[in-house]
Design an enzyme around this catalytic site. Structure first.
Site, mmCIF file in Angstrom:
data_model
loop_
_atom_site.group_PDB
_atom_site.id
_atom_site.type_symbol
_atom_site.label_atom_id
_atom_site.label_comp_id
_atom_site.label_asym_id
_atom_site.label_seq_id
_atom_site.Cartn_x
_atom_site.Cartn_y
_atom_site.Cartn_z
ATOM 1 N N ARG A 61 -14.227 -5.903 -12.684
ATOM 2 C CA ARG A 61 -13.014 -6.393 -12.020
ATOM 3 C C ARG A 61 -12.452 -7.611 -12.767
ATOM 4 O O ARG A 61 -11.250 -7.759 -12.931
ATOM 5 C CB ARG A 61 -13.383 -6.753 -10.578
ATOM 6 C CG ARG A 61 -12.248 -6.736 -9.609
ATOM 7 C CD ARG A 61 -12.744 -6.914 -8.195
ATOM 8 N NE ARG A 61 -13.131 -5.670 -7.570
ATOM 9 C CZ ARG A 61 -12.297 -4.758 -7.064
ATOM 10 N NH1 ARG A 61 -10.998 -4.963 -7.128
ATOM 11 N NH2 ARG A 61 -12.731 -3.670 -6.495
ATOM 12 N N ARG A 87 -5.200 -2.793 -5.588
ATOM 13 C CA ARG A 87 -6.405 -3.398 -6.158
ATOM 14 C C ARG A 87 -6.607 -4.755 -5.514
ATOM 15 O O ARG A 87 -5.647 -5.517 -5.344
ATOM 16 C CB ARG A 87 -6.249 -3.636 -7.666
ATOM 17 C CG ARG A 87 -6.090 -2.412 -8.494
ATOM 18 C CD ARG A 87 -7.325 -1.569 -8.605
ATOM 19 N NE ARG A 87 -8.460 -2.254 -9.217
ATOM 20 C CZ ARG A 87 -9.696 -1.752 -9.238
ATOM 21 N NH1 ARG A 87 -9.950 -0.598 -8.677
ATOM 22 N NH2 ARG A 87 -10.678 -2.409 -9.814
ATOM 23 N N HIS A 105 2.634 -6.258 3.199
ATOM 24 C CA HIS A 105 1.556 -5.587 3.937
ATOM 25 C C HIS A 105 2.158 -4.895 5.159
ATOM 26 O O HIS A 105 2.965 -5.495 5.876
ATOM 27 C CB HIS A 105 0.513 -6.618 4.371
ATOM 28 C CG HIS A 105 -0.636 -5.997 5.094
ATOM 29 N ND1 HIS A 105 -1.638 -5.307 4.433
ATOM 30 C CD2 HIS A 105 -0.935 -5.921 6.414
ATOM 31 C CE1 HIS A 105 -2.498 -4.842 5.321
ATOM 32 N NE2 HIS A 105 -2.094 -5.199 6.529
ATOM 33 N N THR A 137 -3.356 -15.278 -1.257
ATOM 34 C CA THR A 137 -4.446 -16.241 -1.405
ATOM 35 C C THR A 137 -5.728 -15.428 -1.616
ATOM 36 O O THR A 137 -5.710 -14.202 -1.434
ATOM 37 C CB THR A 137 -4.569 -17.118 -0.137
ATOM 38 O OG1 THR A 137 -4.675 -16.259 0.996
ATOM 39 C CG2 THR A 137 -3.382 -18.039 0.026
ATOM 40 N N LEU A 140 -8.236 -11.663 1.545
ATOM 41 C CA LEU A 140 -7.358 -10.491 1.600
ATOM 42 C C LEU A 140 -6.406 -10.533 2.804
ATOM 43 O O LEU A 140 -6.860 -10.715 3.946
ATOM 44 C CB LEU A 140 -8.227 -9.223 1.669
ATOM 45 C CG LEU A 140 -7.484 -7.898 1.527
ATOM 46 C CD1 LEU A 140 -6.949 -7.724 0.118
ATOM 47 C CD2 LEU A 140 -8.410 -6.739 1.900
ATOM 48 N N ASP A 141 -5.114 -10.346 2.544
ATOM 49 C CA ASP A 141 -4.091 -10.219 3.586
ATOM 50 C C ASP A 141 -4.052 -11.422 4.536
ATOM 51 O O ASP A 141 -3.802 -11.267 5.743
ATOM 52 C CB ASP A 141 -4.306 -8.926 4.397
ATOM 53 C CG ASP A 141 -4.189 -7.683 3.530
ATOM 54 O OD1 ASP A 141 -3.447 -7.727 2.527
ATOM 55 O OD2 ASP A 141 -4.834 -6.670 3.847
ATOM 56 N N GLN A 169 11.782 -1.061 7.214
ATOM 57 C CA GLN A 169 11.915 -2.517 7.338
ATOM 58 C C GLN A 169 11.329 -3.242 6.130
ATOM 59 O O GLN A 169 11.824 -4.293 5.718
ATOM 60 C CB GLN A 169 11.261 -3.002 8.635
ATOM 61 C CG GLN A 169 11.915 -2.431 9.886
ATOM 62 C CD GLN A 169 13.423 -2.564 9.853
ATOM 63 O OE1 GLN A 169 13.945 -3.638 9.535
ATOM 64 N NE2 GLN A 169 14.126 -1.489 10.169
HETATM 65 C C1 GRF Z 1 3.656 0.044 1.585
HETATM 66 O O1 GRF Z 1 3.526 0.424 2.927
HETATM 67 C C2 GRF Z 1 3.173 -1.363 1.376
HETATM 68 O O2 GRF Z 1 3.389 -2.198 2.462
HETATM 69 C C3 GRF Z 1 1.699 -1.162 1.180
HETATM 70 O O3 GRF Z 1 1.563 0.032 0.456
HETATM 71 C C4 GRF Z 1 2.715 0.837 0.681
HETATM 72 C C5 GRF Z 1 3.306 1.092 -0.667
HETATM 73 O O4 GRF Z 1 4.406 1.967 -0.621
HETATM 74 N N1 GRF Z 1 1.099 -2.303 0.549
HETATM 75 P P1 GRF Z 1 5.387 2.072 -1.856
HETATM 76 O O5 GRF Z 1 4.540 2.405 -3.073
HETATM 77 O O6 GRF Z 1 6.089 0.774 -2.007
HETATM 78 O O7 GRF Z 1 6.302 3.197 -1.509
#
Ligand code: GRF
Length: 212
Positions: A61, A87, A105, A137, A140-141, A169
């Site tokens: 990694r 990743r 996210h 950061t 994660l998330d 959205q």
């Molecule tokens: C989206 O729902 C994003 O929030 C998440 O992975 C998905 C990616 O979709 N992290 P795309 O490749 O942008 O269509």
């Protein structure tokens, strides 16, 4: 003009929304860790430089993240936008780009970090779901939140219908957040997101779409 790069792993619909938004900057590359990512062809078709840093070609990694960071820096990026980049990034990588590394996210963080957020939302029975754009950061998330959008969860929803409503959205709020950062209206200060008040549309913090 500021430069930004977009990191993808798959179809790249958020990448498309970012590029179509004509942000005040130059997209100096779309970078994928997967050679087969569908979004690469779309970006190339728009004349955006693309490249692959294939994680499978690296023994660790750390080695992958070092190569990825070098590629991002070679492109002169002021801002790094993760758009469906699947990743987990190491702490040294995240620290290197602190304050200019952003992710989207598909949940209203801090609810439902990780994968399968729409299934989790349905399982839990929340009535409101959505998406979050945040600075990255090491945890994660968990990073400071820039913008969120909320959608209702309907009794008839499946994970797919809910995902579709959230994704629509995502395509609104990610360009808003990126624009704010590129214009200098939004920045990370002492671990918190600061929007310059006189330039911040209310909608750029929480978007609650009317019934769509
Ligand atoms: C989206 O729902 C994003 O929030 C998440 O992975 C998905 C990616 O979709 N992290 P795309 O490749 O942008 O269509």
């Amino acid at each position: 003009m500021k430069k930004y790069v977009i990191l993808i792993s798959g179809r790249g619909s958020n990448m498309q929304a970012l590029i179509d938004a004509r942000l005040p900057g130059v997209c100096s590359a779309v970078i994928s860790n997967r050679p087969a990512a569908a979004g690469l062809a779309w970006a190339a078709g728009r004349g955006v430089p693309t490249c692959v840093v294939d994680h499978q070609a690296f023994a660790s990694r750390d080695d992958f993240d070092t190569a990825l960071a070098a590629e991002i820096e070679r492109r002169g990026a002021d801002l790094v936008l993760l758009a469906g980049f699947m990743r987990v990034l190491t702490e040294p990588f995240v620290r290197r780009f602190e304050g200019r590394l952003v992710n989207i996210h598909p949940s209203l963080l801090p609810a439902f970090p990780g994968l399968h957020t729409h299934e989790a939302a349905l399982q839990t029975g929340v009535r409101v779901h959505g998406c979050t754009v945040h600075f990255v950061t090491p945890a994660l998330d968990c990073g400071p939140i820039i913008v969120q959008a909320a959608v209702p969860v309907l009794a008839s929803d499946t994970a797919d219908t809910l995902a579709t409503r959230v994704l629509a959205q995502e395509h609104h709020v990610y360009p808003q957040a990126a624009r704010g950062i590129l214009e200098g209206c939004c920045r990370l200060e002492a671990g918190r997101v600061v929007w310059t008040s006189d330039t911040t549309p209310a909608e750029a913090v929480l978007r609650v779409p009317a019934e769509e």
